[in-house]
Design a protein around this motif. Structure first.
Motif, PDB file in Angstrom:
ATOM      1  N   GLN A 516      33.363 -54.578  -2.750  1.00  0.00           N
ATOM      2  CA  GLN A 516      34.433 -55.542  -2.963  1.00  0.00           C
ATOM      3  C   GLN A 516      34.490 -56.037  -4.406  1.00  0.00           C
ATOM      4  N   SER A 517      33.476 -55.713  -5.165  1.00  0.00           N
ATOM      5  CA  SER A 517      33.393 -56.227  -6.540  1.00  0.00           C
ATOM      6  C   SER A 517      33.825 -55.214  -7.581  1.00  0.00           C
ATOM      7  N   VAL A 518      34.328 -54.057  -7.145  1.00  0.00           N
ATOM      8  CA  VAL A 518      34.589 -52.986  -8.103  1.00  0.00           C
ATOM      9  C   VAL A 518      36.020 -52.477  -7.975  1.00  0.00           C
ATOM     10  N   VAL A 519      36.458 -51.812  -9.032  1.00  0.00           N
ATOM     11  CA  VAL A 519      37.755 -51.149  -9.054  1.00  0.00           C
ATOM     12  C   VAL A 519      37.541 -49.751  -9.616  1.00  0.00           C
ATOM     13  N   LYS A 520      38.281 -48.769  -9.133  1.00  0.00           N
ATOM     14  CA  LYS A 520      38.088 -47.392  -9.580  1.00  0.00           C
ATOM     15  C   LYS A 520      38.464 -47.249 -11.052  1.00  0.00           C
ATOM     16  N   VAL A 521      37.672 -46.485 -11.783  1.00  0.00           N
ATOM     17  CA  VAL A 521      37.893 -46.276 -13.206  1.00  0.00           C
ATOM     18  C   VAL A 521      39.051 -45.307 -13.403  1.00  0.00           C
ATOM     19  N   SER A 522      39.970 -45.655 -14.282  1.00  0.00           N
ATOM     20  CA  SER A 522      41.071 -44.767 -14.632  1.00  0.00           C
ATOM     21  C   SER A 522      40.582 -43.723 -15.627  1.00  0.00           C
ATOM     22  N   MET A 523      41.045 -42.488 -15.431  1.00  0.00           N
ATOM     23  CA  MET A 523      40.638 -41.383 -16.286  1.00  0.00           C
ATOM     24  C   MET A 523      41.839 -40.837 -17.057  1.00  0.00           C
ATOM     25  N   PRO A 524      41.634 -40.321 -18.292  1.00  0.00           N
ATOM     26  CA  PRO A 524      40.367 -40.293 -19.016  1.00  0.00           C
ATOM     27  C   PRO A 524      39.954 -41.684 -19.474  1.00  0.00           C
ATOM     28  N   TYR A 525      38.655 -41.901 -19.524  1.00  0.00           N
ATOM     29  CA  TYR A 525      38.093 -43.198 -19.857  1.00  0.00           C
ATOM     30  C   TYR A 525      37.965 -43.331 -21.372  1.00  0.00           C
ATOM     31  N   SER A 526      38.279 -44.520 -21.887  1.00  0.00           N
ATOM     32  CA  SER A 526      38.162 -44.772 -23.323  1.00  0.00           C
ATOM     33  C   SER A 526      37.862 -46.243 -23.553  1.00  0.00           C
ATOM     34  N   LEU A 527      37.157 -46.527 -24.633  1.00  0.00           N
ATOM     35  CA  LEU A 527      36.938 -47.905 -25.080  1.00  0.00           C
ATOM     36  C   LEU A 527      37.643 -48.155 -26.411  1.00  0.00           C
ATOM     37  N   ASN A 528      38.573 -47.285 -26.750  1.00  0.00           N
ATOM     38  CA  ASN A 528      39.383 -47.464 -27.959  1.00  0.00           C
ATOM     39  C   ASN A 528      40.691 -48.139 -27.548  1.00  0.00           C
ATOM     40  N   ARG A 529      40.721 -49.439 -27.731  1.00  0.00           N
ATOM     41  CA  ARG A 529      41.864 -50.218 -27.263  1.00  0.00           C
ATOM     42  C   ARG A 529      42.362 -51.144 -28.373  1.00  0.00           C
ATOM     43  N   ASN A 530      43.648 -51.125 -28.607  1.00  0.00           N
ATOM     44  CA  ASN A 530      44.298 -52.110 -29.477  1.00  0.00           C
ATOM     45  C   ASN A 530      43.703 -52.159 -30.883  1.00  0.00           C
ATOM     46  N   ILE A 531      43.809 -51.081 -31.618  1.00  0.00           N
ATOM     47  CA  ILE A 531      43.387 -51.086 -33.013  1.00  0.00           C
ATOM     48  C   ILE A 531      44.258 -52.083 -33.787  1.00  0.00           C
ATOM     49  N   ASP A 532      43.601 -52.956 -34.526  1.00  0.00           N
ATOM     50  CA  ASP A 532      44.311 -53.973 -35.314  1.00  0.00           C
ATOM     51  C   ASP A 532      44.822 -53.326 -36.603  1.00  0.00           C
ATOM     52  N   LYS A 533      46.081 -52.900 -36.576  1.00  0.00           N
ATOM     53  CA  LYS A 533      46.623 -52.171 -37.719  1.00  0.00           C
ATOM     54  C   LYS A 533      46.840 -53.058 -38.947  1.00  0.00           C
ATOM     55  N   SER A 534      46.737 -54.368 -38.756  1.00  0.00           N
ATOM     56  CA  SER A 534      46.921 -55.272 -39.893  1.00  0.00           C
ATOM     57  C   SER A 534      45.628 -55.535 -40.652  1.00  0.00           C
ATOM     58  N   ALA A 535      44.501 -55.056 -40.109  1.00  0.00           N
ATOM     59  CA  ALA A 535      43.206 -55.314 -40.748  1.00  0.00           C
ATOM     60  C   ALA A 535      43.148 -54.702 -42.143  1.00  0.00           C
ATOM     61  N   GLY A 536      42.360 -55.311 -42.997  1.00  0.00           N
ATOM     62  CA  GLY A 536      42.224 -54.798 -44.362  1.00  0.00           C
ATOM     63  C   GLY A 536      41.343 -53.574 -44.435  1.00  0.00           C
ATOM     64  N   ARG A 537      40.388 -53.476 -43.523  1.00  0.00           N
ATOM     65  CA  ARG A 537      39.475 -52.329 -43.503  1.00  0.00           C
ATOM     66  C   ARG A 537      38.909 -52.185 -42.093  1.00  0.00           C
TER      67      ARG A 537
END
Length: 872
Positions: A516-537
């Motif tokens: 009851q505490s889990v949800v199925k992982v969506s595939m393909p799996y990634s931890l690259n989310r929401n790159i801040d394109k305004s960052a200086g570096r």
């Protein structure tokens, strides 16, 4: 009763056979199509011709259908060829659906289950000639296919009504073409039948069957997906060849030890198939057939890990000729060794020894043909039992996952190398494993877990695979006699995915339900989310292997990449020394590369007082011999995977290559010193002639070694591991002129020979090491890690002389050295050095007692290599 059955079946099937007569006449015989009888002396066809024949069969026979399953590493199409009755071929989609439900559904109502078993067919999958020099299975397959496509034998027609034979014509298309081309090149010369002077595919060579856990190669991905996620066959056989001087044919079952996680009834079915095969081959006049011999089924390369997924899985091995050239074996040359047979004599494991004489490809083809027909006959006679077994295994494994610990493996989201977590989650998905993530923070069995942590329940049909690859390995010690000699592993003894990737993984042995505490992982799996394109570096942490790939890509694209020389705090997060930094120029080119990151790059705005230095990509030469150099092949694969630019350099070319002008770094993978120096292998203390034409057996010689040492002295960098480190140990000299030389000796020695004499034995296991923290070689690694060790060099250091120096980089701890696998006398390794940095003149060496790229299965040590390549 069985005789009456076949008489009745004959009249039934005969009524369907006559419309096929005209069709059979249109089907070309193998001999007519290839221009020679497959298996005849000194004749072999290549992969393209083999595919062309199967395509012709598909066009002219309604019993054959080809299905693409992927591409080889060099882009050749791979297929599975289904052979069955025309009715079954037309109904394959429905039959596949039955297979899938039997394999994966533990809750089929009894009535439906019996209906599925009644209507289903036994799918028998055969993978052929994975090791491309083992040509017999692939060369035999057209004969088998033609027979099944044209037969009017009532017995075989009955088989085809009840089974689907799935042939992968060759597991190794690239290698098949290489081997055939090499054979034809030398046919008619004194070097006819010589070995291929390269690995027989793009990277892995003979190690390709060792890739069925990591799935790094395109061929293993394709075959694994076919049995794990698409076709779900009940039976799989992997067909190989072995040396020329032993038994003629090895059939199931395997020798001990075996994996203790596998559903126990699968071993009984290996006996059933193997005993029938031995009996049928003996009745056909084929001698020298052995069972329960040499090859164990503990390690993962034996049957492609399919038995870890409830498939009745088997291996056969046939004695080899010299490709298609006959060999003559004197009776006194016949020998056996290892498990199951102590003498080349009649025994219960080899009831009728082969007497010796001529051994030809036609013999291999005959053995392969008879064994294949036996396999199909046994599958036919046990159809209902085999289909029932597949669902029984599914139900038993799911029930074990619910009732027997461990119940779950949990991989925390927060890992030292989060990129490897991403890789593991996607890899397990390729294997057909269902994975979940926690929906919220929680405490389980006294441990704190957090939202997003990855949960792998063991209540799954592939429970055996999950447990086998997620737990640490403890070798199942078995002995030849009570208290006697240990049966040693056939190959390696550790393959734990989390440990080999350097990941933290928790085993839950008390908690039976967290569903009851889990949800199925969506595939393909990634931890690259929401790159801040305004960052200086952007910062790429040195703790992630993937950061190095990005750094090489960015540098190749023209971006200036820098490295911090000490830890740096960005927005409250401490990133380790060696972290990479790239300025944001807001270009599409930059974001195209960063989008491929496995983990979101860290956005940074503020300047930092921490010193950073521009990353300089070295000009790298990778030294690769012609002696089926698998470790160099794996190094090439890792370099290509991480976008590391390099040039392959053959030992014979070193002396004339102007090393200092062309390269900054020389990489010497695990190779014998005698091969590198003289182009000769060693047996004991003697050099022996190899099975290669002479143009491929030239070493670097004294001039080449002098060029390498001069390159070092002038500021070059040398990276060496395994046996190749012996090139640089002991008394050395660099020629300065005709009358002058610079003699030196690194303050490093290899103590491993003495340790082995004292009983050290480690067949390939994961061992703990302590790392020096303040070295650029260990950036991103932390103080403690592990290595995959196979009994290689162990270093002792001493006070340096003249312009040399040394530092111990990785040292075994005092105790509790073994993490996973098997090691005898591990205490001999206590406090010993297994990786060392050394200096000579202006140059640097990094020497490893282990392969940091072993079979591309040890990402935990990749950074030790990447940092050496980028070492200032």
């Amino acid at each position: 009763m069985r005789k009456i059955y076949f008489i009745l079946l004959h009249f039934l099937l005969a009524s369907f056979a006559y419309p096929c007569l005209a069709q059979n006449e249109a089907i070309p015989t193998p001999e007519k199509f290839f221009g020679f009888m497959p298996g005849s002396d000194r004749n072999v066809f290549d992969y393209e011709k083999l595919l062309e024949y199967y395509q012709k069969l598909e066009e002219t026979s309604d019993r054959i259908k080809m299905f693409p399953i992927g591409l080889s590493s060099m882009g050749k199409p791979m297929y599975v060829v289904c052979i069955s009755s025309s009715a079954n071929i037309k109904n394959l989609d429905a039959l596949k659906a039955i297979n899938k439900r039997l394999a994966l559904d533990p809750d089929i109502p009894e009535g439906q289950l019996q209906s599925l078993i009644k209507n289903g067919k036994v799918f028998v999958m055969a993978t052929l000639s994975m090791h491309a020099g083992e040509v017999g299975p692939a060369q035999a397959s057209p004969l088998i296919a033609y027979d099944l496509a044209t037969t009017r034998d009532p017995e075989k027609l009955a088989w085809l009504e009840n089974i689907v034979y799935m042939i992968v014509p060759t597991h190794n298309p690239d290698g098949m073409d290489m081997v055939v081309s090499n054979y034809n090149k030398y046919k008619g010369t004194k070097y006819e039948g010589a070995e291929l002077p390269a690995v027989f595919n793009k990277y892995a060579g003979h190690d390709n069957n060792r890739d069925y856990i990591s799935l790094t190669q395109q061929e293993t991905k394709a075959v694994s997906a076919a049995y794990s996620r698409e076709w779900y066959p009940q039976v799989l056989i992997d067909k190989h060849q072995m040396g020329t001087s032993g038994v003629r044919y090895s059939v199931p079952p395997p020798a001990d030890p075996v994996s203790e996680n596998i559903f126990e009834e699968l071993w009984n079915w290996q006996w059933i198939f193997g005993s029938a095969m031995a009996k049928d081959m003996l009745n056909a006049g084929l001698t020298g057939v052995a069972q329960h011999y040499m090859f164990d089924d503990y390690w993962p390369g034996s049957t492609e890990t399919s038995e870890w997924k409830n498939v009745i899985s088997m291996l056969t091995e046939c004695a080899s000729a010299k490709i298609a050239t006959p060999v003559y074996i004197e009776p006194n040359e016949l020998r056996v060794g290892g498990k199951g047979l102590g003498d080349y004599k009649q025994s219960v494991n080899m009831t009728d020894p082969w007497p010796g004489g001529w051994w030809k490809l036609s013999d291999i083809v005959r053995y392969e043909t008879v064994s294949a027909m036996s396999l199909l006959k046994t599958a036919f006679f046990h159809k209902e039992e085999i289909l029932s077994l597949r669902n029984l295994a599914c139900r038993k494994e799911v029930e074990l996952g619910k009732t027997t610990p461990p119940y779950y493996y949990i991989l925390p989201l927060k890992q030292t190398d989060q990129g490897e977590l991403v890789q593991l989650v996607n890899l397990l998905d390729q294997h057909g494993i269902d994975q979940y993530s926690l929906k919220y923070d929680t405490i389980i069995e006294g441990k704190s877990f957090h939202r997003g942590d990855i949960v792998n329940p063991l209540a799954q049909p592939y429970r055996a695979f999950i447990k086998e690859t997620m737990e640490k390995q403890t070798y199942p010690a078995r002995h030849y006699t009570p208290g006697g000699e240990l049966i040693r592993p056939y190959d390696v003894a550790s393959w734990s995915l989390p440990l080999h990737k350097g990941l933290v993984c928790y085993e839950l042995a008390l908690t039976k339900a967290i569903n009851q505490s889990v949800v199925k992982v969506s595939m393909p799996y990634s931890l690259n989310r929401n790159i801040d394109k305004s960052a200086g570096r952007f910062c790429l942490t040195s703790a992630n292997n993937d950061s190095y790939r990005l750094a090489f890509l960015l540098s190749a694209a023209g971006f200036k990449v820098r490295r911090f020389t000490s830890p740096v705090v960005i927005k409250g997060e401490t990133l380790p020394a060696g972290t990479l930094l790239v300025d944001n120029d807001h270009s599409d080119k930059l974001f195209t590369i960063l989008q491929t990151a496995l983990v979101t790059p860290v956005a940074a705005e503020e300047d930092t007082a921490v010193i950073s230095k521009e990353l300089k990509i070295p000009r790298i030469a990778l030294v690769e011999t012609n002696f089926h150099d698998m470790d160099a092949g794996w190094a090439r694969f890792v370099f290509d995977t991480y976008s590391i630019p390099f040039t392959v350099l053959k030992p014979a070319d070193i002396s004339r290559s102007r090393l200092t002008d062309k390269f900054d770094c020389l990489v010497f993978p695990d190779d014998e010193k005698s091969i590198l120096m003289d182009g000769k292998e060693k047996e004991g203390n003697e050099l022996v002639l190899s099975d290669l034409p002479p143009e491929y057996t030239k070493g670097m010689g004294k001039d080449g070694l002098d060029a390498v040492l001069s390159f070092l002295d002038k500021g070059g960098k040398i990276i060496s591991w395994g046996e190749s480190v012996s090139l640089f140990l002991g008394l050395q000299s660099i020629k300065l002129s005709d009358n002058e030389k610079d003699e030196f000796q690194l303050p490093v020695k290899d103590a491993s020979d003495n340790l082995k004499k004292d009983g050290l034995y480690c067949p390939g296991s994961l061992l703990r090491v302590n790392l020096v923290e303040d070295s650029p070689l260990t950036w991103g690694m932390g103080r403690k890690s592990c290595i995959f060790y196979q009994g290689g060099p162990v270093f002792s250091t001493s006070q340096p002389l003249f312009d040399t120096d040394r530092r111990a980089i990785a040292v075994f701890p005092e105790n509790k050295i073994l993490i996973s696998g098997y090691c005898e006398k591990e205490e001999k390794l206590a406090d010993r050095t297994v990786m060392v940095w050394a200096r000579k003149g202006k140059g640097q060496l990094v020497l490893y007692g282990f392969s940091p790229v072993f079979r591309a299965s040890v990402p935990v040590t990749y950074k030790l290599l990447f940092n050496a390549l980028l070492m200032p």
